[in-house]
Design a protein around this motif. Sequence first.
Motif, PDB file in Angstrom:
ATOM      1  N   ARG A  33     -27.748  36.407 -45.075  1.00 46.36           N
ATOM      2  CA  ARG A  33     -28.418  36.819 -46.303  1.00 46.36           C
ATOM      3  C   ARG A  33     -29.696  36.013 -46.464  1.00 46.36           C
ATOM      4  O   ARG A  33     -29.775  34.914 -45.959  1.00 46.36           O
ATOM      5  CB  ARG A  33     -27.508  36.593 -47.524  1.00 46.36           C
ATOM      6  CG  ARG A  33     -26.208  37.380 -47.478  1.00 46.36           C
ATOM      7  CD  ARG A  33     -26.456  38.862 -47.742  1.00 46.36           C
ATOM      8  NE  ARG A  33     -25.249  39.650 -47.748  1.00 46.36           N
ATOM      9  CZ  ARG A  33     -24.824  40.390 -46.738  1.00 46.36           C
ATOM     10  NH1 ARG A  33     -25.465  40.430 -45.614  1.00 46.36           N
ATOM     11  NH2 ARG A  33     -23.745  41.117 -46.847  1.00 46.36           N
ATOM     12  N   PRO A  34     -30.668  36.485 -47.184  1.00 49.76           N
ATOM     13  CA  PRO A  34     -30.770  37.835 -47.707  1.00 49.76           C
ATOM     14  C   PRO A  34     -31.222  38.803 -46.632  1.00 49.76           C
ATOM     15  O   PRO A  34     -31.667  38.383 -45.563  1.00 49.76           O
ATOM     16  CB  PRO A  34     -31.842  37.709 -48.799  1.00 49.76           C
ATOM     17  CG  PRO A  34     -32.738  36.619 -48.308  1.00 49.76           C
ATOM     18  CD  PRO A  34     -31.832  35.663 -47.559  1.00 49.76           C
ATOM     19  N   PRO A  36     -29.673  41.545 -44.639  1.00 48.93           N
ATOM     20  CA  PRO A  36     -28.974  41.623 -43.359  1.00 48.93           C
ATOM     21  C   PRO A  36     -29.631  42.575 -42.359  1.00 48.93           C
ATOM     22  O   PRO A  36     -29.607  42.306 -41.153  1.00 48.93           O
ATOM     23  CB  PRO A  36     -27.564  42.082 -43.721  1.00 48.93           C
ATOM     24  CG  PRO A  36     -27.624  42.542 -45.131  1.00 48.93           C
ATOM     25  CD  PRO A  36     -28.806  41.903 -45.759  1.00 48.93           C
ATOM     26  N   TRP A  39     -32.298  40.691 -40.564  1.00 48.93           N
ATOM     27  CA  TRP A  39     -31.692  39.774 -39.593  1.00 48.93           C
ATOM     28  C   TRP A  39     -31.226  40.531 -38.350  1.00 48.93           C
ATOM     29  O   TRP A  39     -31.364  40.041 -37.226  1.00 48.93           O
ATOM     30  CB  TRP A  39     -30.533  39.000 -40.222  1.00 48.93           C
ATOM     31  CG  TRP A  39     -30.978  37.973 -41.202  1.00 48.93           C
ATOM     32  CD1 TRP A  39     -30.841  38.019 -42.562  1.00 48.93           C
ATOM     33  CD2 TRP A  39     -31.648  36.742 -40.913  1.00 48.93           C
ATOM     34  NE1 TRP A  39     -31.387  36.898 -43.127  1.00 48.93           N
ATOM     35  CE2 TRP A  39     -31.889  36.092 -42.145  1.00 48.93           C
ATOM     36  CE3 TRP A  39     -32.067  36.128 -39.730  1.00 48.93           C
ATOM     37  CZ2 TRP A  39     -32.519  34.860 -42.231  1.00 48.93           C
ATOM     38  CZ3 TRP A  39     -32.710  34.899 -39.818  1.00 48.93           C
ATOM     39  CH2 TRP A  39     -32.929  34.281 -41.044  1.00 48.93           C
ATOM     40  N   SER A  92     -24.004  47.207 -46.012  1.00 50.82           N
ATOM     41  CA  SER A  92     -25.191  46.424 -45.644  1.00 50.82           C
ATOM     42  C   SER A  92     -24.929  45.485 -44.480  1.00 50.82           C
ATOM     43  O   SER A  92     -25.860  45.148 -43.750  1.00 50.82           O
ATOM     44  CB  SER A  92     -25.704  45.641 -46.852  1.00 50.82           C
ATOM     45  OG  SER A  92     -24.738  44.699 -47.298  1.00 50.82           O
ATOM     46  N   HIS A  93     -23.679  45.077 -44.264  1.00 54.41           N
ATOM     47  CA  HIS A  93     -23.396  44.156 -43.162  1.00 54.41           C
ATOM     48  C   HIS A  93     -23.347  44.860 -41.801  1.00 54.41           C
ATOM     49  O   HIS A  93     -23.345  44.199 -40.771  1.00 54.41           O
ATOM     50  CB  HIS A  93     -22.108  43.360 -43.413  1.00 54.41           C
ATOM     51  CG  HIS A  93     -20.882  44.201 -43.576  1.00 54.41           C
ATOM     52  ND1 HIS A  93     -20.550  44.796 -44.773  1.00 54.41           N
ATOM     53  CD2 HIS A  93     -19.919  44.544 -42.703  1.00 54.41           C
ATOM     54  CE1 HIS A  93     -19.430  45.469 -44.623  1.00 54.41           C
ATOM     55  NE2 HIS A  93     -19.024  45.339 -43.375  1.00 54.41           N
TER      56      HIS A  93
END
Length: 172
Positions: A33-34, A36, A39, A92-93
Amino acid sequence: MGDPQHTKKGSARPTRPYWAWTVSTFFGAGALRPGPGTWGSLAAVLSWALLAHALPTRLHLAGALFYCAAATAIGIPAATRTARSCGRGDPSHVVIDEVAGQMLTLVGAPLTWKAQLAGFLLFRAFDILKPPPIRLLERLRPEGVGIMLDDLGAGLYGLAVLQLLLQLGFLA
């Protein structure tokens, strides 16, 4: 593995297949986070840079295409299982879709920092803005198909613009 949304109360045992979580979160990048998705895209760029430097230059195009295709092929069932196990359409993950879309944007791009940064920024912009018809792709079923195809659509937009910028000499 300590993701509370995928464990039984009072237990560290995951309620979803570990392989699906590992793939769909791209080895945990989706738990960061923030953002994802950002990332996940960054993990794709960095992992591609490492892989590409280990490949002969003549295999870069084929390698990028294979990376994108493998992320897509493995990502669809992994994203489907993860989405179903947590009860959300596009959690979101789940970032394997960002990995596939980011790799599509980078297909044929040189391994220069300017081209890679431009590809990263373009993909993120198209992934966030979702120009037509990308938003329609999110509705496809099973869940993993929609999750993956909207990011591949953003990847196609990114690929087109990045290649145009390269051809026009803006990233030389």
